[in-house]
Design an enzyme around this catalytic site. Structure first.
Site: not given
Ligand code: PMP
Length: 358
Positions: A100, A170, A194
Protein backbone atom coordinates in the site's frame (compact mmCIF):
# COMPACT_ATOMS: atom_id res chain seq x y z
CA UNK A 1 -28.45 -24.32 16.30
CA UNK A 2 -25.93 -23.35 13.61
CA UNK A 3 -22.77 -21.80 15.12
CA UNK A 4 -22.12 -18.14 14.23
CA UNK A 5 -20.17 -17.48 11.08
CA UNK A 6 -16.97 -15.41 11.31
CA UNK A 7 -15.77 -13.43 8.33
CA UNK A 8 -12.02 -12.72 8.21
CA UNK A 9 -12.03 -10.71 4.96
CA UNK A 10 -9.59 -7.78 4.72
CA UNK A 11 -12.17 -5.31 3.47
CA UNK A 12 -15.02 -4.97 2.99
CA UNK A 13 -14.80 -6.46 6.45
CA UNK A 14 -17.11 -7.94 9.04
CA UNK A 15 -19.56 -5.53 10.66
CA UNK A 16 -20.68 -5.95 14.27
CA UNK A 17 -23.87 -8.01 14.50
CA UNK A 18 -25.51 -5.20 16.52
CA UNK A 19 -24.81 -2.66 13.78
CA UNK A 20 -26.22 -4.93 11.07
CA UNK A 21 -29.34 -5.53 13.16
CA UNK A 22 -29.93 -1.79 13.67
CA UNK A 23 -29.47 -1.08 9.97
CA UNK A 24 -31.95 -3.82 9.11
CA UNK A 25 -34.56 -2.39 11.47
CA UNK A 26 -34.05 1.24 10.50
CA UNK A 27 -33.64 0.80 6.75
CA UNK A 28 -37.23 1.58 5.66
CA UNK A 29 -37.65 4.62 7.94
CA UNK A 30 -34.85 7.04 8.85
CA UNK A 31 -35.49 8.64 12.26
CA UNK A 32 -39.25 8.48 12.00
CA UNK A 33 -39.40 10.40 8.70
CA UNK A 34 -41.05 7.60 6.73
CA UNK A 35 -38.23 7.89 4.19
CA UNK A 36 -35.39 5.36 3.91
CA UNK A 37 -31.79 6.48 4.50
CA UNK A 38 -31.16 5.10 1.00
CA UNK A 39 -33.22 7.95 -0.45
CA UNK A 40 -32.55 10.65 2.11
CA UNK A 41 -31.45 14.12 1.01
CA UNK A 42 -28.01 15.21 2.18
CA UNK A 43 -29.09 18.84 2.64
CA UNK A 44 -31.90 17.93 5.03
CA UNK A 45 -31.66 19.03 8.67
CA UNK A 46 -31.83 15.37 9.73
CA UNK A 47 -28.80 14.42 7.66
CA UNK A 48 -26.97 17.54 8.84
CA UNK A 49 -27.60 16.43 12.41
CA UNK A 50 -26.21 12.98 11.61
CA UNK A 51 -23.10 14.63 10.09
CA UNK A 52 -22.54 16.73 13.21
CA UNK A 53 -22.91 13.72 15.53
CA UNK A 54 -20.57 11.65 13.38
CA UNK A 55 -17.87 14.30 13.42
CA UNK A 56 -18.22 14.84 17.18
CA UNK A 57 -17.94 11.10 17.88
CA UNK A 58 -14.95 10.78 15.57
CA UNK A 59 -13.20 13.73 17.22
CA UNK A 60 -13.82 12.30 20.66
CA UNK A 61 -12.63 8.78 19.80
CA UNK A 62 -9.40 9.95 18.16
CA UNK A 63 -8.74 13.00 20.38
CA UNK A 64 -8.51 15.22 17.31
CA UNK A 65 -7.15 18.72 18.13
CA UNK A 66 -9.82 21.44 17.89
CA UNK A 67 -7.97 23.34 15.16
CA UNK A 68 -7.79 20.26 12.92
CA UNK A 69 -10.48 19.68 10.31
CA UNK A 70 -12.36 16.45 9.75
CA UNK A 71 -13.57 15.72 6.24
CA UNK A 72 -15.52 12.80 4.84
CA UNK A 73 -15.30 12.18 1.13
CA UNK A 74 -15.58 9.43 -1.48
CA UNK A 75 -12.77 8.01 -3.61
CA UNK A 76 -11.20 5.67 -1.07
CA UNK A 77 -7.71 5.82 0.34
CA UNK A 78 -6.47 5.34 -3.21
CA UNK A 79 -7.66 8.81 -4.18
CA UNK A 80 -5.97 10.21 -1.07
CA UNK A 81 -2.62 8.87 -2.32
CA UNK A 82 -2.67 11.55 -5.04
CA UNK A 83 -4.78 14.16 -3.24
CA UNK A 84 -2.45 14.29 -0.24
CA UNK A 85 0.57 14.77 -2.51
CA UNK A 86 -1.16 17.58 -4.42
CA UNK A 87 -2.10 19.46 -1.26
CA UNK A 88 0.89 18.98 1.02
CA UNK A 89 3.33 20.27 -1.57
CA UNK A 90 7.09 19.90 -1.89
CA UNK A 91 8.84 16.60 -2.46
CA UNK A 92 7.15 13.77 -0.59
CA UNK A 93 9.35 11.32 1.32
CA UNK A 94 7.85 7.82 1.54
CA UNK A 95 8.56 4.92 3.86
CA UNK A 96 7.79 2.00 1.54
CA UNK A 97 6.95 -0.81 3.90
CA UNK A 98 4.47 -2.83 1.85
CA UNK A 99 2.16 -2.92 -1.16
CA UNK A 100 0.00 0.00 0.00
CA UNK A 101 2.79 2.47 0.68
CA UNK A 102 4.33 1.46 -2.65
CA UNK A 103 1.01 2.37 -4.30
CA UNK A 104 0.83 5.63 -2.38
CA UNK A 105 4.26 6.58 -3.70
CA UNK A 106 3.37 5.53 -7.21
CA UNK A 107 0.26 7.74 -7.23
CA UNK A 108 2.13 10.68 -5.69
CA UNK A 109 4.79 10.44 -8.41
CA UNK A 110 2.11 10.85 -11.07
CA UNK A 111 1.03 14.26 -9.80
CA UNK A 112 3.93 15.65 -7.77
CA UNK A 113 7.49 15.04 -6.68
CA UNK A 114 8.01 12.08 -4.41
CA UNK A 115 10.64 9.50 -3.50
CA UNK A 116 11.19 6.48 -1.29
CA UNK A 117 13.45 7.15 1.69
CA UNK A 118 13.27 3.51 2.82
CA UNK A 119 12.15 0.52 0.76
CA UNK A 120 11.47 -2.88 2.27
CA UNK A 121 10.58 -4.63 -0.98
CA UNK A 122 13.96 -6.41 -1.18
CA UNK A 123 13.31 -8.19 2.10
CA UNK A 124 9.72 -9.06 1.12
CA UNK A 125 8.17 -6.41 3.39
CA UNK A 126 8.78 -8.47 6.51
CA UNK A 127 9.90 -5.70 8.85
CA UNK A 128 9.70 -1.97 9.46
CA UNK A 129 12.70 0.35 9.61
CA UNK A 130 14.06 1.90 12.79
CA UNK A 131 14.19 5.71 12.65
CA UNK A 132 17.99 5.46 12.33
CA UNK A 133 17.72 3.54 9.06
CA UNK A 134 16.46 6.37 6.89
CA UNK A 135 17.07 10.05 6.35
CA UNK A 136 15.06 12.96 5.04
CA UNK A 137 16.53 14.86 2.08
CA UNK A 138 16.76 18.62 2.75
CA UNK A 139 14.00 19.46 0.23
CA UNK A 140 11.41 17.17 1.85
CA UNK A 141 7.89 18.61 1.83
CA UNK A 142 6.27 15.89 3.98
CA UNK A 143 6.85 12.36 5.21
CA UNK A 144 4.27 9.68 4.32
CA UNK A 145 3.87 6.27 5.94
CA UNK A 146 1.27 3.49 6.02
CA UNK A 147 0.63 2.63 9.65
CA UNK A 148 -0.60 -0.88 8.92
CA UNK A 149 0.18 -2.74 5.72
CA UNK A 150 -2.94 -4.80 5.15
CA UNK A 151 -1.32 -7.28 2.75
CA UNK A 152 2.18 -7.68 4.24
CA UNK A 153 0.91 -7.72 7.83
CA UNK A 154 3.43 -5.22 9.20
CA UNK A 155 2.43 -2.36 11.49
CA UNK A 156 4.17 0.66 13.00
CA UNK A 157 3.52 0.53 16.73
CA UNK A 158 5.28 3.86 17.26
CA UNK A 159 4.96 7.03 15.20
CA UNK A 160 8.09 7.45 13.04
CA UNK A 161 10.26 10.49 13.83
CA UNK A 162 9.32 13.01 11.18
CA UNK A 163 12.17 15.39 12.08
CA UNK A 164 10.05 18.47 11.65
CA UNK A 165 8.49 17.47 8.31
CA UNK A 166 4.67 17.39 8.20
CA UNK A 167 3.63 13.78 8.73
CA UNK A 168 0.98 12.10 6.55
CA UNK A 169 -0.43 8.68 7.48
CA UNK A 170 -2.61 6.10 5.77
CA UNK A 171 -4.54 4.60 8.70
CA UNK A 172 -7.04 2.67 6.56
CA UNK A 173 -6.57 -0.73 8.13
CA UNK A 174 -5.93 0.22 11.76
CA UNK A 175 -7.89 3.39 12.53
CA UNK A 176 -9.72 3.09 15.89
CA UNK A 177 -7.95 -0.20 16.67
CA UNK A 178 -5.69 1.48 19.25
CA UNK A 179 -4.81 5.01 20.37
CA UNK A 180 -2.62 7.04 17.99
CA UNK A 181 -0.74 10.33 18.36
CA UNK A 182 -3.20 12.27 16.20
CA UNK A 183 -1.65 15.69 16.94
CA UNK A 184 1.76 14.55 15.65
CA UNK A 185 0.25 14.22 12.18
CA UNK A 186 -0.47 16.90 9.59
CA UNK A 187 -2.77 14.59 7.64
CA UNK A 188 -4.45 11.25 8.35
CA UNK A 189 -6.73 9.38 5.98
CA UNK A 190 -8.62 6.10 6.13
CA UNK A 191 -11.11 4.29 3.93
CA UNK A 192 -14.15 3.12 5.86
CA UNK A 193 -14.53 -0.53 4.88
CA UNK A 194 -12.51 -1.93 7.78
CA UNK A 195 -13.11 -0.25 11.17
CA UNK A 196 -15.35 2.59 9.92
CA UNK A 197 -18.12 0.67 8.21
CA UNK A 198 -18.56 0.16 4.50
CA UNK A 199 -16.78 1.21 1.30
CA UNK A 200 -17.73 4.54 -0.24
CA UNK A 201 -16.56 7.03 2.35
CA UNK A 202 -13.08 8.06 3.45
CA UNK A 203 -12.19 9.95 6.62
CA UNK A 204 -9.58 12.70 6.39
CA UNK A 205 -8.13 14.55 9.38
CA UNK A 206 -6.08 17.57 8.42
CA UNK A 207 -4.18 20.35 10.10
CA UNK A 208 -5.10 23.29 7.86
CA UNK A 209 -1.76 24.94 8.60
CA UNK A 210 -0.01 22.15 6.65
CA UNK A 211 -1.94 22.72 3.41
CA UNK A 212 -0.24 24.29 0.39
CA UNK A 213 -1.92 25.63 -2.71
CA UNK A 214 -2.25 22.73 -5.18
CA UNK A 215 -1.13 23.19 -8.82
CA UNK A 216 -3.49 25.28 -10.95
CA UNK A 217 -4.82 22.38 -13.06
CA UNK A 218 -5.96 20.46 -9.96
CA UNK A 219 -9.69 19.61 -10.20
CA UNK A 220 -11.60 21.34 -7.44
CA UNK A 221 -12.66 18.07 -5.83
CA UNK A 222 -8.97 17.24 -5.31
CA UNK A 223 -8.38 20.44 -3.32
CA UNK A 224 -8.90 19.95 0.42
CA UNK A 225 -9.77 23.64 0.84
CA UNK A 226 -12.84 23.12 -1.34
CA UNK A 227 -13.95 20.41 1.05
CA UNK A 228 -13.21 22.57 4.10
CA UNK A 229 -15.26 25.45 2.72
CA UNK A 230 -18.17 23.21 1.72
CA UNK A 231 -18.04 21.32 5.03
CA UNK A 232 -17.60 18.01 3.19
CA UNK A 233 -20.57 18.67 0.89
CA UNK A 234 -19.19 20.10 -2.37
CA UNK A 235 -21.34 17.53 -4.17
CA UNK A 236 -23.69 14.66 -3.34
CA UNK A 237 -22.07 12.53 -0.62
CA UNK A 238 -22.39 8.76 -0.06
CA UNK A 239 -25.30 9.18 2.35
CA UNK A 240 -25.70 5.53 3.29
CA UNK A 241 -21.96 4.96 3.93
CA UNK A 242 -22.02 8.07 6.13
CA UNK A 243 -24.95 6.67 8.10
CA UNK A 244 -23.14 3.33 8.61
CA UNK A 245 -20.01 5.23 9.71
CA UNK A 246 -22.12 7.00 12.32
CA UNK A 247 -23.37 3.63 13.59
CA UNK A 248 -19.83 2.22 13.74
CA UNK A 249 -18.63 5.17 15.81
CA UNK A 250 -21.50 4.75 18.30
CA UNK A 251 -20.67 1.04 18.48
CA UNK A 252 -16.97 1.83 19.04
CA UNK A 253 -17.89 4.14 21.92
CA UNK A 254 -20.20 1.51 23.40
CA UNK A 255 -17.30 -0.98 23.41
CA UNK A 256 -15.44 1.38 25.74
CA UNK A 257 -13.62 3.36 23.04
CA UNK A 258 -10.26 2.93 21.41
CA UNK A 259 -8.37 1.98 24.59
CA UNK A 260 -10.72 -0.88 25.42
CA UNK A 261 -10.67 -2.11 21.81
CA UNK A 262 -6.86 -1.95 21.80
CA UNK A 263 -6.69 -4.33 24.77
CA UNK A 264 -9.13 -6.70 23.05
CA UNK A 265 -7.22 -6.47 19.76
CA UNK A 266 -3.95 -7.32 21.56
CA UNK A 267 -5.53 -10.44 23.03
CA UNK A 268 -6.96 -11.46 19.64
CA UNK A 269 -3.67 -11.07 17.76
CA UNK A 270 -1.73 -12.84 20.55
CA UNK A 271 -3.96 -15.91 20.16
CA UNK A 272 -3.02 -16.30 16.49
CA UNK A 273 0.68 -15.44 16.82
CA UNK A 274 0.93 -18.01 19.66
CA UNK A 275 -0.29 -20.73 17.29
CA UNK A 276 2.13 -19.59 14.57
CA UNK A 277 5.09 -19.38 16.97
CA UNK A 278 4.48 -22.87 18.35
CA UNK A 279 4.47 -24.46 14.90
CA UNK A 280 6.65 -25.31 11.90
CA UNK A 281 3.54 -26.31 10.03
CA UNK A 282 2.51 -22.64 9.67
CA UNK A 283 4.92 -19.93 8.54
CA UNK A 284 4.78 -16.17 9.17
CA UNK A 285 7.98 -14.38 8.19
CA UNK A 286 7.17 -10.99 9.73
CA UNK A 287 9.69 -9.79 12.31
CA UNK A 288 7.92 -10.03 15.72
CA UNK A 289 8.37 -6.32 16.52
CA UNK A 290 6.65 -5.37 13.23
CA UNK A 291 3.66 -7.70 13.47
CA UNK A 292 0.25 -6.30 12.62
CA UNK A 293 -2.58 -6.43 15.15
CA UNK A 294 -5.21 -6.34 12.41
CA UNK A 295 -3.98 -8.57 9.57
CA UNK A 296 -2.19 -11.85 10.23
CA UNK A 297 -0.90 -13.38 6.98
CA UNK A 298 0.69 -16.81 6.99
CA UNK A 299 1.53 -19.75 4.75
CA UNK A 300 1.32 -23.46 5.26
CA UNK A 301 4.74 -25.10 5.13
CA UNK A 302 3.21 -27.55 2.67
CA UNK A 303 1.56 -25.09 0.34
CA UNK A 304 -0.46 -27.87 -1.30
CA UNK A 305 -2.53 -28.00 1.87
CA UNK A 306 -3.72 -24.40 1.65
CA UNK A 307 -6.75 -25.20 -0.47
CA UNK A 308 -7.74 -27.94 1.97
CA UNK A 309 -7.24 -25.54 4.89
CA UNK A 310 -9.52 -22.94 3.29
CA UNK A 311 -12.20 -25.50 2.44
CA UNK A 312 -12.28 -27.00 5.92
CA UNK A 313 -12.24 -23.53 7.48
CA UNK A 314 -15.43 -22.61 5.62
CA UNK A 315 -17.05 -25.81 6.89
CA UNK A 316 -16.07 -24.70 10.42
CA UNK A 317 -17.76 -21.29 9.94
CA UNK A 318 -14.48 -19.44 9.27
CA UNK A 319 -14.89 -17.50 6.01
CA UNK A 320 -12.71 -15.39 3.71
CA UNK A 321 -9.32 -16.54 4.98
CA UNK A 322 -7.65 -16.64 1.55
CA UNK A 323 -4.59 -14.37 1.32
CA UNK A 324 -4.43 -11.35 -0.98
CA UNK A 325 -4.70 -12.34 -4.63
CA UNK A 326 -1.12 -11.10 -5.25
CA UNK A 327 0.34 -13.34 -2.57
CA UNK A 328 -1.83 -16.36 -1.93
CA UNK A 329 -1.48 -18.12 1.40
CA UNK A 330 -3.82 -17.38 4.28
CA UNK A 331 -4.71 -14.04 5.90
CA UNK A 332 -6.81 -13.52 8.98
CA UNK A 333 -8.09 -9.96 9.23
CA UNK A 334 -9.23 -9.36 12.78
CA UNK A 335 -10.57 -5.81 12.84
CA UNK A 336 -12.54 -4.31 15.72
CA UNK A 337 -15.78 -6.10 14.80
CA UNK A 338 -14.20 -9.57 15.04
CA UNK A 339 -15.09 -10.96 18.46
CA UNK A 340 -12.55 -12.78 20.59
CA UNK A 341 -14.68 -15.92 20.20
CA UNK A 342 -14.12 -15.82 16.43
CA UNK A 343 -10.35 -15.64 16.81
CA UNK A 344 -10.42 -18.38 19.46
CA UNK A 345 -12.33 -20.59 17.04
CA UNK A 346 -9.76 -19.94 14.30
CA UNK A 347 -6.84 -20.67 16.66
CA UNK A 348 -8.47 -23.93 17.71
CA UNK A 349 -9.18 -24.83 14.09
CA UNK A 350 -5.51 -24.19 13.18
CA UNK A 351 -4.25 -26.41 16.00
CA UNK A 352 -6.65 -29.20 15.07
CA UNK A 353 -5.76 -28.91 11.37
CA UNK A 354 -2.06 -29.22 12.23
CA UNK A 355 -2.72 -32.31 14.36
CA UNK A 356 -4.54 -33.95 11.46
CA UNK A 357 -2.21 -33.01 8.60
CA UNK A 358 1.11 -32.15 10.30
N1 PMP B 1 -4.41 1.66 2.10
C1 PMP B 1 -4.53 0.53 2.81
C2 PMP B 1 -3.62 0.32 3.98
C3 PMP B 1 -5.49 -0.42 2.46
O1 PMP B 1 -5.61 -1.55 3.17
C4 PMP B 1 -6.34 -0.17 1.36
C5 PMP B 1 -7.43 -1.13 0.93
N2 PMP B 1 -7.39 -2.38 1.42
C6 PMP B 1 -6.17 1.02 0.65
C7 PMP B 1 -5.20 1.91 1.06
C8 PMP B 1 -7.03 1.34 -0.54
O2 PMP B 1 -8.30 1.64 -0.12
P1 PMP B 1 -9.47 1.88 -1.18
O3 PMP B 1 -9.69 0.58 -1.87
O4 PMP B 1 -10.63 2.27 -0.33
O5 PMP B 1 -9.03 2.95 -2.10
Amino acid sequence: MTPPLYHFGAGPAMLPAEVLAEIRTELPDFRGSGISILEYGHRSPEFRALMRETEADFRELLEIPADYHVLFMPGGATLQFAMSALNLGGRGAYLVTGQWSAKALHEAERVAQAQAVWDGSQSGYTRLPADTEWQLPPDTGYLHYTVNETIAGVEFHLTPASRGAPLAADMTSMILSRPVATAQHALIYASAQKNLGIAGITAVIVNPAALQTPPRATPSLLDYRVWLEAESLPNTPPVFAWYVLGKMLKWTKAQGGVGALAARNQRKAAMLYAVLDASDFYVNKVHPASRSLMNVPFLLHDRNLEAVFLREAVAAGLQNLAGHRSRGGIRASIYNAMPEAGVARLAEFMRAFERRYG
